[in-house]
Scaffold this active site. Structure first.
Site, mmCIF file in Angstrom:
data_model
loop_
_atom_site.group_PDB
_atom_site.id
_atom_site.type_symbol
_atom_site.label_atom_id
_atom_site.label_comp_id
_atom_site.label_asym_id
_atom_site.label_seq_id
_atom_site.Cartn_x
_atom_site.Cartn_y
_atom_site.Cartn_z
ATOM 1 N N SER A 189 0.840 -1.198 0.000
ATOM 2 C CA SER A 189 0.000 0.000 0.000
ATOM 3 C C SER A 189 0.868 1.238 0.000
ATOM 4 O O SER A 189 2.033 1.204 0.426
ATOM 5 C CB SER A 189 -0.894 0.008 1.246
ATOM 6 O OG SER A 189 -1.537 1.253 1.428
ATOM 7 N N TYR A 202 -1.713 -0.914 10.540
ATOM 8 C CA TYR A 202 -1.876 -1.339 9.143
ATOM 9 C C TYR A 202 -0.673 -0.913 8.309
ATOM 10 O O TYR A 202 -0.117 -1.714 7.538
ATOM 11 C CB TYR A 202 -3.165 -0.732 8.592
ATOM 12 C CG TYR A 202 -3.420 -0.952 7.123
ATOM 13 C CD1 TYR A 202 -3.976 -2.140 6.663
ATOM 14 C CD2 TYR A 202 -3.131 0.046 6.187
ATOM 15 C CE1 TYR A 202 -4.231 -2.335 5.315
ATOM 16 C CE2 TYR A 202 -3.380 -0.141 4.839
ATOM 17 C CZ TYR A 202 -3.935 -1.334 4.401
ATOM 18 O OH TYR A 202 -4.179 -1.520 3.059
#
Length: 294
Positions: A189, A202
């Protein structure tokens, strides 16, 4: 307008402001407004993955569904995982794969457990005989405005086990069944490079996925197995209304001024799985909507 016609990327898909919407985790596609585009009407295959056997974790919705759909239209059979709450979405993914004329194997599976990962690999080998492409895509996130002070041990553990443990176990267990020419594709990401404080745990995992991808690729190169990753920016998936407190301006910070649709991510996975990418390994394909990454 067809997918082949030249289009302004800032206007091709919906832009904020979106309706404020909330869902219980993990969220469902049909409750989103606007509903995500997985390439149902636009993705056209050309046998780039003919007769490949693919495993996609988190394939019920979002990027995972878009990848499963694209792989099927490129000629691959697909086993994909989903959680119990996602059964309705999983049925739709299976329908799309079968509509493309390929075999769909939906598997209820929680990759946080090593035994479940082993069961997944055993099922894939029983169904297909081998695993040509492993896509480690399933992920967990939960925004915490207080950052580290709001992240409890239960959330931290779930994030680590879903995003890292599952990827590690599945990669390790799949290796005996991935032939030369096969590949592993991970989903990292933009958060792995530009972490947001409210997604701290995350973001940690997404940075680790970059390192894992690059290290494993070097180890497996001599076996002819390629390992790469895709780093999406903001993508409009059920995870957003299920984990973010404010959806109205989601993706607005992207230089393109909007979030990606899952359909815009799938071609990167197809390319990395295909023979056209035969000299590409240990790479991170950034699909961030213009956010510069190292």
């Amino acid at each position: 307008m067809s997918a082949q016609e030249q289009q302004d990327p800032t206007r091709r898909h919906p832009r904020p402001e979106f309706p404020q919407q909330d869902q219980p985790h993990p969220g469902l596609t049909g409750r989103m407004e606007p509903e995500p585009d997985h390439g149902e009407s636009s993705y056209r295959g050309s046998d780039r993955l003919a007769d490949r056997k693919a495993v996609v974790t988190g394939g019920d919705s979002g990027i995972g569904r878009a990848v499963a759909l694209a792989f099927a239209r490129e000629g691959a059979d697909v086993l994909f995982t989903y959680l119990a709450e996602e059964e309705k979405d999983a049925r739709e993914t299976a329908r799309l794969v079968e509509e493309a004329g390929r075999k769909a194997v939906p598997l209820l599976c929680d990759i946080r457990e090593e035994s479940e990962c082993r069961r997944l690999v055993d099922r894939a080998v029983a169904e297909f005989g081998r695993i040509d492409v492993l896509v480690n895509n399933a992920a967990f996130q939960m925004a915490q405005p207080e950052s580290i002070e709001g992240i409890g041990t239960e959330q931290f553990d779930r994030t680590m086990r879903t995003n890292l443990y599952g990827m590690f176990w599945l990669s390790k267990l799949s290796l005996p069944h991935i032939p030369a020419g096969g590949s592993i594709i991970n989903t990292t990401s933009v958060q792995g490079y530009k972490p947001s404080p409210h997604l701290l745990d995350y973001a940690m995992t997404k940075g680790a996925i970059v390192t894992f991808t690059q290290g494993l690729a070097q180890y497996l190169a001599e076996r002819g197995i390629r390992v790469n990753a895709v780093a999406p920016g903001p993508v409009w998936t059920p995870l957003i209304p299920a984990t973010m407190p404010d959806t109205s301006e989601f993706g607005e910070q992207s230089p393109l001024g909007r979030p990606a649709q899952p359909a815009e991510m799938a071609p990167a996975y197809v390319f990395l799985a295909s023979q056209e990418a035969s000299y590409i390994t240990a790479e991170i394909v950034n699909a961030t909507g213009g956010t510069p990454l190292p």
